[in-house]
Scaffold this active site. Sequence first.
Site, short mmCIF file in Angstrom:
data_model
loop_
_atom_site.label_atom_id
_atom_site.label_comp_id
_atom_site.label_asym_id
_atom_site.label_seq_id
_atom_site.Cartn_x
_atom_site.Cartn_y
_atom_site.Cartn_z
N CYS A 1 3.31 -0.85 12.85
CA CYS A 1 1.89 -1.01 13.18
C CYS A 1 1.79 -1.65 14.57
O CYS A 1 1.16 -2.70 14.76
CB CYS A 1 1.17 -1.84 12.13
SG CYS A 1 1.87 -3.48 11.85
N GLY B 1 0.81 -1.21 0.00
CA GLY B 1 0.00 0.00 0.00
C GLY B 1 0.84 1.26 0.00
O GLY B 1 0.53 2.23 -0.70
#
Length: 412
Positions: free
Chosen positions: A359, A248
């Site tokens: 993350c 992404g």
Amino acid sequence: MPHPQPHVPEPPGVPARRAALKVLDAVLRRGSPLEAALAGAGAGLPPPDRALAHALASAVLRRLPDLDALIDSVTARPLPPDAKARAVLRIALAGALVLGTPGHAAIATVLPLVDGGPRKLVHGVFGTLMRRQARLPEPPNLPAAIAERWLANWGGEAVEAARRAVAEPPPLDLTLRDPAETERWAERLGATSFLPGHLRLPARMPVAELPGYHEGAWWVQDVAASLPARAMGSGGGRVLDLCAAPGGKTLQLAAQGWDVVAVDQSESRLARLRDNLTRTKLAAQVVCADVLRWAPDAPTDAVLIDAPCSATGIFRRHPDVLHRAHPAFIAEMAELQARILSRAAEWVKPGGILVYATCSLEPEEGERQAERFLNDDARFAPEPAAHDGRILPSGFAQGCDGFFVARFRRNA
């Protein structure tokens, strides 16, 4: 000579429960990721059974402390944590109380997974709870160790947001190839938007059937996961996207005008990146390599590191991380991140940009890692950007993934 016994198919619903039992054993006892465990346990299952196994295992992992509290409330002595009877009861209760399976079907489809005395125990415990009209608390409780750690680090509001977030799979976030078209695509898809180039839709949308998918107008990406590339800013030079798959951020950087070299050691995950590059008509050089062994041919204008981590920030879509991210694993990941940061810093030109992201909701993989890096390498200084810092589950309306993003500038 005796004839071989014919194979008798299991009753409907039992194969999915059997697969869910294997998945939960792999996650909770061996520390396997949920998706990897499902790939093995669900092999050969028809798609509906595989989907049900995933839904059951995920529901158990989202509600594990509360399911165990119900089970313990009606047993004379607590069942061992790894007892098959406990595991089977978790699945039956998750089916009945979370997925809405009728009680008789929820218990009938798990009893074939146990024999002897445990079968009678499972039937008795489940029946008692159903007669008492047992309910699970809303929002769910987090595992005690996680709740205590996050309360100490981020406070009660973040813990409550995490409890709300773990209850259900998250909404669907999209990143647009052209942020200037945000309003048009929001209207066309009936979506909401928090940032230019971002759209949010309800969970469980059929991604490949949505307008814009086949023409490559957008890709799936949590809004928090889009912030590291946003912190990089518009392009004008060469950027290394390290640990890039599934890609992404590579797509974002290419859309922002950077000349991207995407590096990751997983060929299977890079295949998805290549497919998305083709679909979106964006360009990047893709390299399959371990960043601890690979090196670029020359220093570069910018480096983005989306470092391997405990992944506790993505618990909304991967609830297994709540049960696998133990302190020793977090410490191991922090050491790996430090090695990658130190190595990648050598590849940044004087005056260039380095963005580090994880993350994770653990300070060891965020704030403390950034402090450690700056203490160890005087060539770099922090450079605040529009989308850096600590992102908590309460960061956007309806929640988001947990992330940490830091931007550094190398001295000229």
